[in-house]
Scaffold this active site. Structure first.
Site, PDB file in Angstrom:
ATOM      1  N   HIS A  61       0.698  -1.122   0.105  1.00 37.67           N
ATOM      2  CA  HIS A  61       0.104   0.103  -0.050  1.00 37.67           C
ATOM      3  C   HIS A  61       0.963   1.184   0.068  1.00 37.67           C
ATOM      4  O   HIS A  61       1.907   1.161   0.565  1.00 37.67           O
ATOM      5  CB  HIS A  61      -1.035   0.006   1.264  1.00 37.67           C
ATOM      6  CG  HIS A  61      -2.037   1.184   1.272  1.00 37.67           C
ATOM      7  ND1 HIS A  61      -1.872   2.181   1.348  1.00 37.67           N
ATOM      8  CD2 HIS A  61      -3.313   0.838   0.891  1.00 37.67           C
ATOM      9  CE1 HIS A  61      -2.943   3.192   1.106  1.00 37.67           C
ATOM     10  NE2 HIS A  61      -3.824   2.080   0.908  1.00 37.67           N
ATOM     11  N   GLU A 107      -3.903   2.435  -7.174  1.00 38.17           N
ATOM     12  CA  GLU A 107      -4.106   3.369  -6.452  1.00 38.17           C
ATOM     13  C   GLU A 107      -3.523   4.679  -6.720  1.00 38.17           C
ATOM     14  O   GLU A 107      -2.194   4.650  -6.188  1.00 38.17           O
ATOM     15  CB  GLU A 107      -4.183   2.997  -4.701  1.00 38.17           C
ATOM     16  CG  GLU A 107      -4.930   1.826  -4.587  1.00 38.17           C
ATOM     17  CD  GLU A 107      -5.357   1.767  -3.112  1.00 38.17           C
ATOM     18  OE1 GLU A 107      -6.540   1.706  -2.670  1.00 38.17           O
ATOM     19  OE2 GLU A 107      -4.398   1.924  -2.282  1.00 38.17           O
ATOM     20  N   SER A 124     -10.574   7.228  -3.138  1.00 38.47           N
ATOM     21  CA  SER A 124     -11.810   8.160  -3.177  1.00 38.47           C
ATOM     22  C   SER A 124     -13.075   7.319  -3.716  1.00 38.47           C
ATOM     23  O   SER A 124     -13.696   7.947  -4.372  1.00 38.47           O
ATOM     24  CB  SER A 124     -11.677   9.601  -3.520  1.00 38.47           C
ATOM     25  OG  SER A 124     -10.604  10.171  -2.828  1.00 38.47           O
TER      26      SER A 124
HETATM   27  O1  LIG Z   1      -6.899   1.130   0.376  1.00 41.22           O
HETATM   28  C1  LIG Z   1      -7.621   1.915   0.168  1.00 41.22           C
HETATM   29  C2  LIG Z   1      -6.962   3.032  -0.553  1.00 41.22           C
HETATM   30  O2  LIG Z   1      -6.113   3.828   0.244  1.00 41.22           O
HETATM   31  C3  LIG Z   1      -8.292   3.979  -0.939  1.00 41.22           C
HETATM   32  O3  LIG Z   1      -8.689   5.071   0.307  1.00 41.22           O
HETATM   33  P1  LIG Z   1      -9.771   5.707   0.271  1.00 41.22           P
HETATM   34  O4  LIG Z   1     -10.978   5.218  -0.275  1.00 41.22           O
HETATM   35  O5  LIG Z   1      -9.858   6.437   1.494  1.00 41.22           O
HETATM   36  O6  LIG Z   1      -9.377   7.060  -0.673  1.00 41.22           O
END
Ligand SMILES: O=C[C@H](O)COP(=O)(O)O
Length: 252
Positions: free
Chosen positions: A96, A168, A214
Site C-alpha cells: 500500500h 491506487e 476516493s
Molecule cells: O486502500 C485504500 C485506499 O488507500 C483508498 O482509500 P480511500 O478510499 O480512503 O481514498
C-alpha cells in the site's frame, strides 16, 4: 463489454475503528444481500481480527491483513505470514502506498513480501500507483510498470493466480479527488497490456485489477463500467454502510 473476471471489492479499514462502531458495521455487512459472483474482503487492523472473525457471518466475505512480514521471530510489533495462517487468514494487502511512504517499503521489499506470501499460499492484493508529482511529470506508466515489474521478477507465472493488483493513484487516496473513469481505465489498460506482453495473455485476461482512491457509492458504478476495472480497494467509504453499495456496483 467482454466478460470480466470475478470482481473483488475490498475494505481497507487502515488504522481505524472502535469495537462498537465495527460491530455495527459488521451487522450491516452480514445483512447485505450479495447475490452476484463477487469476492468481498475486509482488512481490519490486526487488533480487530478476533472481533471480525467472531462477527462476520456473510460468506461472500474473506478477511485480509493489511500487511505482514515473511518470517516469525524476534520482530517486535510485526505480524508474520505464519501468524496470519494460524488464524486461518488467506488474504493480505501488500505494498500500500502508505506502507511505501511512511515505512520505507521499496519496490524490492514489496516484491519480496509478495514472493513470500504467494509461496505460503496467501492471496495478495498488491498495490501500485503514482504520486501527483510523478503524474505531473508524465511518469505514471513508468512508475506503475516499475512497481509491477519488480513483483513479476520474483514470482512464477502460475503464482499470478494468487495476486490481485490494486491501482491506487496516491493523489486520489483519502483526498476526495477520485480519478476520472478515463484516467483510471488508461492506467488499468497499461497494466493489463504490460502483463500480456511480459507474463502471458491468459494471466493478463484473468488478472483482477482493482481501482482505489476516493471510491464511493456515488462513483463506483461509472468506474466499474470501465473495461479493465475489476473491483475496488476502498478506504474511507469502507467504514460506512455505503460499502455494500460499492459491492452492488460490481453486479452487471
Ligand atoms: O486502500 C485504500 C485506499 O488507500 C483508498 O482509500 P480511500 O478510499 O480512503 O481514498
Amino acid at each position: 463489454m467482454a466478460s470480466k473476471p470475478q470482481p473483488v471489492v475490498a475494505a481497507n479499514w487502515k488504522c481505524n475503528g472502535t469495537v462498537a462502531a465495527l460491530t455495527e458495521l459488521l451487522a450491516v455487512f452480514n445483512d447485505a444481500k450479495v447475490d452476484h459472483d463477487v469476492q468481498c474482503v475486509v482488512a481490519p487492523a490486526f487488533v480487530h481480527f478476533g472481533l471480525v472473525q467472531a462477527q462476520l457471518k456473510n460468506t461472500k466475505f474473506a478477511i485480509s491483513a493489511q500487511n505482514c512480514i515473511a518470517k516469525s521471530g524476534a520482530f517486535t510489533g510485526e505480524v508474520s505470514i505464519a501468524l496470519l495462517k494460524d488464524l486461518g487468514l488467506k488474504w493480505v494487502i501488500l505494498g500500500h502506498s502508505e506502507r511505501r511512504q511512511y515505512y520505507g517499503e521499496t519496490n524490492d521489499v514489496v516484491a519480496s513480501k509478495v514472493h513470500a506470501c504467494v509461496g505460503a499460499g496467501l492471496i495478495v492484493i498488491a498495490c501500485i500507483g503514482e504520486t501527483l508529482k510523478e503524474r505531473e511529470d508524465g511518469r505514471t506508466a513508468a512508475v506503475v510498470i516499475g512497481q509491477l515489474a519488480a513483483i513479476a521478477k520474483t514470482i512464477r507465472v502460475n503464482d499470478w493466480e494468487q495476486v490481485v493488483v490494486a491501482y491506487e493513484p496516491v493523489w486520489a487516496i483519502g483526498t476526495g479527488k477520485v480519478a476520472t473513469p478515463e484516467q483510471a481505465q488508461e492506467v488499468h489498460h497499461i497494466i493489463r497490456q504490460w502483463m500480456a506482453s511480459n507474463v502471458g495473455a491468459e494471466v493478463a485476461s484473468k488478472l483482477r485489477i482493482l481501482y482505489g482512491g476516493s471510491v464511493t457509492a456515488a462513483n463506483a458504478d461509472t468506474l466499474y463500467r470501465c473495461a479493465d476495472i475489476n473491483g475496488f480497494l476502498v478506504g474511507g467509504a469502507s467504514l460506512k454502510p455505503e460499502f455494500t453499495k460499492i459491492i452492488a456496483a460490481t453486479k452487471v
